[in-house]
Design a protein around this motif. Structure first.
Motif, PDB file in Angstrom:
ATOM      1  N   ASP A  62       5.890 -36.557-125.816  1.00 28.46           N
ATOM      2  CA  ASP A  62       7.128 -37.564-125.695  1.00 28.46           C
ATOM      3  C   ASP A  62       6.978 -39.009-125.701  1.00 28.46           C
ATOM      4  N   TYR A  63       5.831 -38.861-124.664  1.00 29.54           N
ATOM      5  CA  TYR A  63       5.648 -40.499-123.688  1.00 29.54           C
ATOM      6  C   TYR A  63       4.327 -41.058-124.963  1.00 29.54           C
ATOM      7  N   MET A  80       2.381 -43.958-127.143  1.00 29.32           N
ATOM      8  CA  MET A  80       3.124 -45.735-127.958  1.00 29.32           C
ATOM      9  C   MET A  80       2.226 -44.917-128.664  1.00 29.32           C
ATOM     10  N   SER A  81       3.659 -45.245-129.791  1.00 31.05           N
ATOM     11  CA  SER A  81       3.617 -44.894-131.401  1.00 31.05           C
ATOM     12  C   SER A  81       2.724 -46.685-132.070  1.00 31.05           C
ATOM     13  N   VAL A  82       2.327 -47.658-130.778  1.00 35.29           N
ATOM     14  CA  VAL A  82       2.149 -48.466-131.260  1.00 35.29           C
ATOM     15  C   VAL A  82       0.285 -48.027-132.152  1.00 35.29           C
ATOM     16  N   PHE A  83       0.186 -47.276-131.459  1.00 35.65           N
ATOM     17  CA  PHE A  83      -1.586 -47.034-131.743  1.00 35.65           C
ATOM     18  C   PHE A  83      -1.133 -46.297-132.990  1.00 35.65           C
ATOM     19  N   LEU A 108       0.389 -47.032-135.703  1.00 35.22           N
ATOM     20  CA  LEU A 108       0.579 -48.371-136.756  1.00 35.22           C
ATOM     21  C   LEU A 108      -0.692 -49.326-136.980  1.00 35.22           C
ATOM     22  N   LEU A 162      -6.044 -53.485-132.999  1.00 33.75           N
ATOM     23  CA  LEU A 162      -6.640 -53.189-131.340  1.00 33.75           C
ATOM     24  C   LEU A 162      -7.395 -52.299-130.880  1.00 33.75           C
ATOM     25  N   LEU A 176     -10.781 -53.362-129.164  1.00 30.30           N
ATOM     26  CA  LEU A 176     -11.536 -53.082-128.277  1.00 30.30           C
ATOM     27  C   LEU A 176     -12.707 -52.228-128.013  1.00 30.30           C
TER      28      LEU A 176
END
Lengths: 366, 278
Positions: B189-190, B192-195, B197, B203, B207
């Motif tokens: 639920d928490y 981060m869907s950006v990862f 994408l 990113l 890193l």
């Protein structure tokens, strides 16, 4: 002879220091912060404190780990933290500003070399990162609370860790209404009041809703000559211009223009984020293209994009092309003129003409 | 004496062979060092299981194609070598594709277009061109194995990070009937869907690469410092040795001189020359 000091140039320096400039920006942000508290109570202020602490802490730790000189005293991390918090919806879980500020400082700013070397505005990039990371949380907005009841000052603290807010307190932003009007072809300003939007009594990002507060801060920055006032003026002007062009055949040109100018984060972005020193151009031609590009992208994303708001993406994209823009019309001193051969030929022809005129013995009036 | 020689050669060989494999995993890791095969890396590393599947498929193709290219290296004319390599690689990719479709359909669906695209994966083509076409079969197979393992490890590493941050799970996947993986409480639920994408892919890759570079720089600095230290020690020893030798030489000379002096003194009965020399 003892009073004579020998030093290398520059001998004339500006009294402005990074710290002083950042302090000016913080002062300019105060009206927006005040408006935020007056509109939504103390919860967004709490988020701002978290964001600022996270930003400063990350910069401090990063400098220690990488053994660089400590830069937290220049206050730029504080500014990034405040701007990021003002960009967030008023009610988001407490970890959102912490992660966002850490991303802004570590990934966008410090990994690229610290202040002045970041390729994009840290706060705006962090906002986009958060938008993609927690889309649901970042797109639910609440209505301002009624502060005549003092207990409301602490409203929303209970929802601080909720991922999704109850439907009863979420609201649509003006730009959402405008987006729907674009597809249905109705009046975009239906149900919107220009005065409410100017004062900030609408749903939106915590510090961006009150155009009045943002303008006060922006004028302060312009008067103090902290920002290049051409950029916000060009940005806002070109947004109005391109809105008028893109919606010319909609029948509601005026309505679209004022809702687009007062809605969303346009004013805040124009004054506080598009003008970032490290990521905005300096040469006159580049500044004009930068301002026009910002307005164009904002309108295009707002009209054709899937998101309601386009300011953050517009600023990020123009930040990235800024180094290219600065190359326009910039030649090293002493570079020969491009058409120097033609020029030389023209001069030679002129002299030849003169010569023939003299040889022909014609009368010349000097 | 004759028995010891082949033994030593074998030992050297094992070290050399393991070096070929380790080269692909560490010092020239295809993803983190050579920065090859970025397209499948970024697109497939959304979860650890997908990364593992892609890595294994690529490794199988890499080993087989390296072996065949190496076997045919003297047959394939120079001018048409690239089409020949692509043909060889495409054969194995088709085989792997059929196998995956039959046995791991979920993975087959997840890999999508990137599975047939292994044909033009630059790691495989690069190893065929750079290594297999000039080396023996055994070495080529080992090189393919090392490179494939390096690719797989990189994909799994990226996949674990992206899956954990982006979906809140750990190594979720299915093989035939069996399903495995960890879902960590309410963490999804928490997440981060950006990862998961593409932005998150870039990113994470950046890193991780930065971290690896920082670590290897540190290691290199340490190694340099150690070398310098050793060099200083050797210098010191050499200096001591030289000084010792010199001192010995001088004392010997002095003795010789003293002796000759004494001789001279004895002979001349004077002391002027001796004092001058001192």
């Amino acid at each position: 002879m003892k009073n004579l000091r020998v030093s290398s140039s520059p001998h004339i320096t500006s009294p402005a220091t990074t710290q002083r400039i950042m302090l000016d920006v913080i002062i300019a942000l105060c009206p927006a912060v005040l408006a935020m508290v007056l509109l939504y109570g103390f919860y967004p202020l709490f988020l701002t404190v978290l964001s600022v602490s996270s930003a400063v802490f990350c910069e401090w730790v990063f400098n220690i780990i990488t053994k660089r000189t400590q830069t937290t005293r220049d206050l730029s991390a504080v500014v990034t933290g405040i701007i990021l918090a003002l960009n967030l919806p008023p009610v988001v879980p407490f970890y959102v500003p912490i992660v966002g500020a850490a991303f802004a400082i570590i990934v966008v700013k410090m990994l690229f070399g610290g202040i002045g070397r970041n390729f994009a505005n840290p706060a705006i990039t962090a906002r986009i990162f958060l938008m993609l990371a927690w889309t649901g949380v970042m797109t639910q907005f609440v209505l301002p609370v009624d502060l005549s009841d003092g207990a409301n000052l602490f409203a929303y603290f209970r929802q601080g860790v909720e991922i999704s807010l109850p439907d009863a307190i979420t609201t649509a932003t003006p730009l959402q209404g405008v987006k729907e009007a674009i597809s249905s072809g109705t009046d975009p300003s239906a149900g919107l009041s220009a005065l409410d939007m100017f004062l900030g009594r609408i749903g939106g990002s915590a510090g961006e809703v009150s155009t009045l507060a943002v303008l006060i801060g922006g004028v302060y920055l312009a008067v103090r000559r902290v920002i290049d006032v051409k950029i916000p003026v060009l940005y806002i002007g070109s947004t109005a211009l391109f809105t008028a062009i893109f919606f010319a055949d909609s029948g509601y040109v005026g309505e679209y223009v004022w809702t687009y100018l007062l809605g969303g984060g346009l004013m805040f972005g124009a004054f506080f984020m598009a003008t970032d020193y490290a990521t905005s151009p300096k040469t006159p031609v580049a500044v004009v293209i930068y301002g026009l590009g910002l307005g164009f992208l904002t309108v295009v994303i707002r009209k054709y994009g899937t998101m309601n708001e386009g300011v953050s993406f517009a600023i990020l994209l123009m930040n990235i092309v800024t180094p290219l823009l600065e190359k326009i019309k910039r030649k090293p001193f002493g570079t020969p003129h491009k058409d120097v051969k033609e020029l030389a030929a023209a001069v030679r022809a002129k002299f030849a003409k003169k010569q023939t005129a003299v040889e022909e013995g014609g009368e010349r009036v000097e | 004496m004759k028995k010891a020689r082949p033994n030593r050669e074998l030992k050297m060989d094992v070290r050399g062979k393991s070096k070929i494999v380790a080269n692909g995993i560490l010092s020239s890791n295809p993803v983190f060092r050579l920065v090859l095969g970025m397209c499948p890396t970024l697109a497939i590393s959304t979860s650890a299981f997908n990364g593992l599947g892609m890595g294994v498929a690529a490794t199988v193709v890499l080993v087989c194609s390296n072996a065949l290219v190496s076997l045919l290296r003297k047959v394939i004319p120079d001018k048409v070598r690239i089409p020949a390599y692509v043909l060889i690689i495409a054969t194995f990719v088709t085989l792997v594709e059929m196998l995956l479709r039959k046995f791991v359909p979920a993975l087959y669906d997840a890999l999508g277009i990137y599975l047939p695209l292994i044909v033009v994966n630059c790691i495989i083509l690069a190893r065929a061109e750079a290594f297999a076409s000039t080396n023996k079969v055994g070495d080529s197979v080992l090189d393919g194995l090392g490179m494939g393992l390096g690719f797989t490890l990189a994909l799994v590493l990226l996949g674990v990070i992206r899956e954990f941050l982006g979906s809140g799970t750990f190594f979720v996947g299915s093989f035939g009937e069996a399903e495995f993986g960890l879902t960590l409480g309410s963490l999804p639920d928490y997440s981060m869907s950006v990862f998961v994408l593409p932005a998150g892919g870039f990113l994470t890759l950046g890193l991780v690469m930065a971290a690896i570079n920082a670590l290897s720089d540190k290691a290199a600095a340490k190694r340099d410092a150690k070398h310098e230290e050793e060099g200083k020690m050797i210098d010191e020893r050499v200096r001591e040795h030289v000084e010792g030798e010199l001192a010995a030489l001088q004392s010997a000379e002095a003795e010789g001189a003293g002796a000759s002096e004494a001789d001279a003194a004895v002979r001349n009965g004077g002391d002027g020359a001796g004092e001058d020399e001192k």
